[in-house]
Design a protein around this motif. Structure first.
Motif, mmCIF file in Angstrom:
data_model
loop_
_atom_site.group_PDB
_atom_site.id
_atom_site.type_symbol
_atom_site.label_atom_id
_atom_site.label_comp_id
_atom_site.label_asym_id
_atom_site.label_seq_id
_atom_site.Cartn_x
_atom_site.Cartn_y
_atom_site.Cartn_z
ATOM 1 N N VAL B 254 0.862 -1.200 0.000
ATOM 2 C CA VAL B 254 0.000 0.000 0.000
ATOM 3 C C VAL B 254 0.895 1.246 0.000
ATOM 4 C CG1 VAL B 254 -1.818 1.242 1.219
ATOM 5 C CG2 VAL B 254 -1.809 -1.271 1.198
ATOM 6 N N ASP B 255 0.706 2.077 -1.019
ATOM 7 C CA ASP B 255 1.663 3.154 -1.304
ATOM 8 C C ASP B 255 0.939 4.464 -1.620
ATOM 9 O OD1 ASP B 255 4.366 3.844 -1.613
ATOM 10 O OD2 ASP B 255 4.278 3.617 -3.783
ATOM 11 N N PRO B 256 0.180 4.978 -0.659
ATOM 12 C CA PRO B 256 -0.640 6.163 -0.961
ATOM 13 C C PRO B 256 0.142 7.473 -0.828
ATOM 14 C CG PRO B 256 -1.047 5.450 1.277
ATOM 15 C CD PRO B 256 0.002 4.527 0.719
ATOM 16 N N TYR B 257 -0.508 8.536 -1.244
ATOM 17 C CA TYR B 257 0.136 9.853 -1.176
ATOM 18 C C TYR B 257 -0.866 10.938 -0.800
ATOM 19 C CZ TYR B 257 -1.910 10.377 -5.825
ATOM 20 O OH TYR B 257 -2.791 10.425 -6.884
ATOM 21 N N ALA B 258 -0.321 12.043 -0.295
ATOM 22 C CA ALA B 258 -1.115 13.239 0.021
ATOM 23 C C ALA B 258 -0.268 14.440 -0.381
ATOM 24 C CB ALA B 258 -1.419 13.295 1.515
ATOM 25 N N ASN B 259 -0.840 15.332 -1.155
ATOM 26 C CA ASN B 259 -0.074 16.453 -1.708
ATOM 27 C C ASN B 259 -0.641 17.806 -1.274
ATOM 28 O OD1 ASN B 259 1.349 14.483 -3.079
ATOM 29 N ND2 ASN B 259 0.330 14.830 -5.035
ATOM 30 N N PRO B 260 -0.373 18.219 -0.041
ATOM 31 C CA PRO B 260 -0.906 19.525 0.386
ATOM 32 C C PRO B 260 -0.386 20.665 -0.493
ATOM 33 C CG PRO B 260 -0.033 18.297 2.266
ATOM 34 C CD PRO B 260 0.394 17.570 1.024
ATOM 35 N N ILE B 261 -1.267 21.617 -0.771
ATOM 36 C CA ILE B 261 -0.880 22.774 -1.587
ATOM 37 C C ILE B 261 -0.360 23.875 -0.669
ATOM 38 C CG2 ILE B 261 -1.748 24.614 -3.081
ATOM 39 C CD1 ILE B 261 -3.539 22.653 -4.402
ATOM 40 N N TYR B 262 0.813 24.398 -1.016
ATOM 41 C CA TYR B 262 1.384 25.507 -0.253
ATOM 42 C C TYR B 262 0.449 26.718 -0.366
ATOM 43 C CZ TYR B 262 4.462 29.368 0.934
ATOM 44 O OH TYR B 262 4.989 30.494 1.488
ATOM 45 N N GLY B 263 0.165 27.313 0.773
ATOM 46 C CA GLY B 263 -0.756 28.457 0.761
ATOM 47 C C GLY B 263 -2.208 28.042 0.883
ATOM 48 N N GLY B 264 -2.458 26.721 0.933
ATOM 49 C CA GLY B 264 -3.825 26.219 1.076
ATOM 50 C C GLY B 264 -4.257 26.225 2.538
ATOM 51 N N LEU B 265 -4.982 25.201 2.956
ATOM 52 C CA LEU B 265 -5.535 25.223 4.313
ATOM 53 C C LEU B 265 -4.454 25.262 5.387
ATOM 54 C CD1 LEU B 265 -8.553 22.737 4.095
ATOM 55 C CD2 LEU B 265 -8.556 25.219 3.887
ATOM 56 N N GLY B 266 -3.258 24.787 5.047
ATOM 57 C CA GLY B 266 -2.161 24.822 6.022
ATOM 58 C C GLY B 266 -1.536 26.197 6.146
ATOM 59 N N GLY B 267 -1.833 27.076 5.210
ATOM 60 C CA GLY B 267 -1.266 28.420 5.245
ATOM 61 C C GLY B 267 0.154 28.461 4.726
ATOM 62 N N GLY B 268 1.032 29.171 5.438
ATOM 63 C CA GLY B 268 2.409 29.377 4.986
ATOM 64 C C GLY B 268 3.329 28.217 5.323
ATOM 65 N N ILE B 269 4.628 28.491 5.311
ATOM 66 C CA ILE B 269 5.632 27.429 5.439
ATOM 67 C C ILE B 269 5.471 26.648 6.747
ATOM 68 C CG2 ILE B 269 8.111 26.946 5.521
ATOM 69 C CD1 ILE B 269 8.530 29.630 4.035
ATOM 70 N N ASP B 270 5.276 27.354 7.850
ATOM 71 C CA ASP B 270 5.227 26.692 9.153
ATOM 72 C C ASP B 270 4.023 25.739 9.229
ATOM 73 O OD1 ASP B 270 7.321 28.462 9.715
ATOM 74 O OD2 ASP B 270 5.925 29.975 10.471
ATOM 75 N N GLY B 271 2.871 26.257 8.848
ATOM 76 C CA GLY B 271 1.667 25.430 8.870
ATOM 77 C C GLY B 271 1.735 24.297 7.864
ATOM 78 N N GLN B 272 2.336 24.595 6.716
ATOM 79 C CA GLN B 272 2.480 23.565 5.678
ATOM 80 C C GLN B 272 3.329 22.407 6.199
ATOM 81 O OE1 GLN B 272 1.196 23.172 2.743
ATOM 82 N NE2 GLN B 272 2.640 22.491 1.216
ATOM 83 N N ALA B 273 4.381 22.717 6.933
ATOM 84 C CA ALA B 273 5.252 21.666 7.480
ATOM 85 C C ALA B 273 4.464 20.769 8.430
ATOM 86 C CB ALA B 273 6.445 22.289 8.197
ATOM 87 N N VAL B 274 3.651 21.379 9.276
ATOM 88 C CA VAL B 274 2.852 20.587 10.223
ATOM 89 C C VAL B 274 1.822 19.751 9.460
ATOM 90 C CG1 VAL B 274 1.227 20.699 12.150
ATOM 91 C CG2 VAL B 274 3.154 22.281 12.072
ATOM 92 N N LEU B 275 1.184 20.382 8.458
ATOM 93 C CA LEU B 275 0.147 19.667 7.704
ATOM 94 C C LEU B 275 0.736 18.474 6.935
ATOM 95 C CD1 LEU B 275 -2.808 19.512 6.886
ATOM 96 C CD2 LEU B 275 -2.348 21.175 5.090
ATOM 97 N N ILE B 276 1.906 18.654 6.325
ATOM 98 C CA ILE B 276 2.541 17.533 5.607
ATOM 99 C C ILE B 276 2.843 16.400 6.598
ATOM 100 C CG2 ILE B 276 4.595 16.767 4.338
ATOM 101 C CD1 ILE B 276 4.841 19.696 3.286
ATOM 102 N N THR B 277 3.393 16.757 7.752
ATOM 103 C CA THR B 277 3.724 15.739 8.763
ATOM 104 C C THR B 277 2.461 14.991 9.189
ATOM 105 O OG1 THR B 277 5.429 17.275 9.551
ATOM 106 C CG2 THR B 277 4.963 15.367 10.937
#
Lengths: 215, 457
Positions: B254-277
């Motif tokens: 099983v090899d799934p993926y999730a591709n959060p968009i920068y500037g999306g619901l996670g916001g900027g770099i800091d939030g994006q890092a948390v959202l990706i994690t």
């Protein structure tokens, strides 16, 4: 901006719905006309927010919150507007969706927020939307534009279907413009399938919608 | 917990979790990310591409766990939230695999969890990852990747048509295309002399029916990677869970993926890092991933080689590598295409960043952002393979210097979208070898990187 609008602008920027509504009422009950509030405060403020997003100085959450405040302010100010003025506060009405077979929604949500902060009224139909369903929604919403997003190659035929449904029906053709965008959609492809507009990204989508409305 | 028991647990939670409207869930994501960014003081260094701060990586991990335990994953089919407590998340993470065999026979490779600055070389999944390709070019194009000695596993391009017909999701044409993808991959693997090489599929099948039709012992094998994307951000539905269920029952990887968009619901770099994690943790816990993958995306250029996206990605994958034993992968999605140095510099920067940040597998490059037909070739996967080997010898300080140097070579090009040339103009279709000009550009760039201090060979 006129200092009288500082608090309303602040409410929009901080996403404070209650403060926005209260300030809108206060301004409307002072000597200011609601139309002036839209033109002198809300429109420039939102344009500025959209510009900031296009430079990635602010992000989707801030745009979503600003759009929520403005929606609430519009509702609050509606009773204060004279007949015929309501239409002047809007640039146009748009139904927006990700087409059938495609579940991507964040790109669409960014486009939605950008359109809203730029003065368009947007009905978001969500993802995986059948072409006929999009047109039905456009009728119900009395839309000017049908905006379709597609991120996956095997979804593109459904975008073509939607365009064909509009272009082959005289009534629909007269009433609706169709704009398209998304990863596999190119300007050439959009032209080939006779879309009225093509937006490479959210910033371009706003430009296209504005142009399609003749503004 | 056994796989079927885990699966039943996921299904039950998605049938019984709290009911919520999707808009409310979106706001919950936004507010939850903001809260943990503030509480855990997540602040990415403004200049560094590669995170150098272990304490920040550990706080990002804690923030992601806290956020995910509070927010959950949304099931659009039931309008319910799949929730796990912090203890349940940690328990499921402890059960996650830390190694897996990909492929079969002499073509099999072992993927293993890697730490930050781990000298183990990540697996190289050379591929354009679902980029569009005309039918007549599918086999030579895929062969150009599979034949590369530095490519360990692969992933098909997406057929633009099947038997000359445009493919439609949810139609019989999608089923035919799924089978065509399998048949053509078999031919490409055989022609390259690597029939047991693992590949990720199915690239064309957006619907569950399309995927399920060709995931079977005669199609996509249990020794291959079975992929699906979750809906950004942190959303799923029964079509996705149907794909998962079938792969689990088949014993697939099983090899799934999730591709959060920068500037999306996670916001900027800091939030994006948390959202990706958080998204990678969710892939492991909710979607039972063997390996958790991502290609965080820029909202305007659609790449992941911009500075902000790499900063968030580096921090997130270090958070994962330092605090779990998850196998993780990243896809390089450059703006540049074949025949451009931009593509090679982007590949260098992203591969260096990913390797020292602890990924176990690199995917791509998905050249020209994966949207221009046939604008990708096996040569760029040879390039990423060379960089992977060299970068596994670096520490983060040296890696940062090199990534910055590569980044400076392409940053001004990104807005111009230099998509380059199609496969047939940079490869000889008879020999399936790069043209002299494209190979020369490859050699020159590799030599330049060697001068900077990367050690090849």
């Amino acid at each position: 901006m006129d200092p009288r609008y500082t608090q309303l602008e602040q409410a929009i920027r901080t996403g404070d719905v209650e403060a926005g509504k209260a300030e809108a009422v206060r301004l409307a009950e002072s000597s200011l006309s609601p139309l002036a509030i839209f033109r002198e405060c809300i429109e420039p403020c939102l344009k500025n927010i959209g510009d900031q997003f296009s430079r990635l100085e602010i992000f989707l959450p801030e745009m979503m919150e600003a759009a929520e405040v403005v929606k609430a302010v519009q509702e609050t100010l509606r009773p204060y507007l004279k007949a015929g003025e309501v239409a002047q506060t809007r640039k146009g009405r748009i139904v927006l969706c990700t087409i059938q077979g495609d579940l991507h929604d964040i790109g669409k949500n960014i486009v939605k927020a950008m359109l809203e902060v730029n003065g368009f009224e947007v009905k978001d139909l969500g993802v995986n939307v059948n072409p006929a369903e999009a047109i039905r929604a456009a009728k119900e919403f009395e839309a000017d534009i049908i905006a379709i997003s597609a991120l996956m190659l095997p979804s593109l035929p459904y975008v073509k279907d939607a365009i064909e449904m509009v272009k082959t029906n005289e009534d629909y053709r007269r009433r609706y413009k169709i704009m398209v965008g998304g990863g596999p959609v190119s300007r050439d492809w959009a032209k080939k399938v006779q879309a009225d507009g093509y937006g490479d990204d959210a910033v371009e989508a706003v430009k296209q919608a504005t142009s399609l409305m003749g503004l | 917990m056994k796989n079927t028991t885990r699966l039943m647990d996921v299904i039950q939670r998605s049938l019984t979790g709290p009911l919520m409207e999707e808009d409310v869930f979106n706001r919950q994501v936004t507010r939850g990310i903001r809260r943990v960014v503030r509480e855990y003081q997540i602040q990415v260094h403004p200049e560094n591409i590669i995170n150098q701060d272990d304490d920040l990586a550990d706080r990002t991990w804690q923030a992601a766990l806290d956020f995910l335990a509070a927010c959950g994953v949304y099931n659009q089919s039931t309008s319910r939230v799949i929730l796990y407590t912090l203890e349940e998340l940690l328990s499921a993470l402890a059960d996650a695999p830390d190694q897996v065999w990909l492929g079969s026979g002499t073509d099999a490779v072992l993927e293993r969890y890697r730490r930050v600055e781990d000298p183990l070389v990540p697996i190289n999944m050379g591929s354009s990852i679902g980029s569009p390709v005309p039918e007549e070019l599918f086999i030579p194009l895929m062969q150009s990747y599979i034949q590369e000695p530095l490519v360990d596993v692969t992933c098909p391009a997406s057929l633009m048509t099947v038997h000359g017909q445009e493919i439609r999701v949810g139609s019989p044409l999608e089923i035919l295309a799924a089978w065509e993808e399998v048949d053509l991959m078999r031919i490409a693997l055989a022609r390259a002399g690597r029939p047991g090489m693992a590949w990720t599929g199915l690239m064309l099948s957006m619907s569950d029916a399309g995927q399920l039709s060709a995931v079977n012992p005669a199609g996509l094998r249990s020794s291959d990677m079975h992929t699906f994307g979750i809906v950004s951000e942190l959303k799923a539905n029964f079509e996705i869970l149907n794909k998962l269920t079938h792969s689990i029952r088949m014993g697939g990887i099983v090899d799934p993926y999730a591709n959060p968009i920068y500037g999306g619901l996670g916001g900027g770099i800091d939030g994006q890092a948390v959202l990706i994690t958080a998204a990678m943790i969710a892939l492991s816990v909710v979607f039972m991933a063997a390996c958790c993958g991502s290609s965080p995306t820029h909202p305007f250029n659609f790449n992941d080689t911009g500075k902000e996206v790499m900063q968030a990605t580096s921090l997130a994958f270090q958070a994962l590598a330092r605090n779990s034993h998850l196998m993780t992968n990243l896809t390089i999605t450059p703006v540049g295409g074949p025949g451009t140095k931009t593509l090679l510099y982007e590949t260098a920067a992203f591969t260096i960043m990913s390797t020292v940040s602890g990924i176990s597998r690199l995917l791509g490059p998905r050249s020209a952002t994966g949207v221009v037909p046939a604008h990708f070739t096996g040569l760029e996967a040879r390039f990423s393979g060379e960089i992977l080997h060299a970068a596994a010898r670096l520490d983060r300080g040296r890696a940062e210097e090199l990534a910055q140097r590569a980044y400076a070579c392409y940053v001004d090009q990104l807005d111009q979208k230099p998509y380059g040339l199609p496969f047939q103009e940079v490869y000889d279709l008879g020999t399936i070898q790069p043209t002299k000009a494209w190979k020369q550009m490859f050699d020159e760039t590799l030599a330049e990187l060697a001068q900077w201090g990367l050690h090849f060979g």
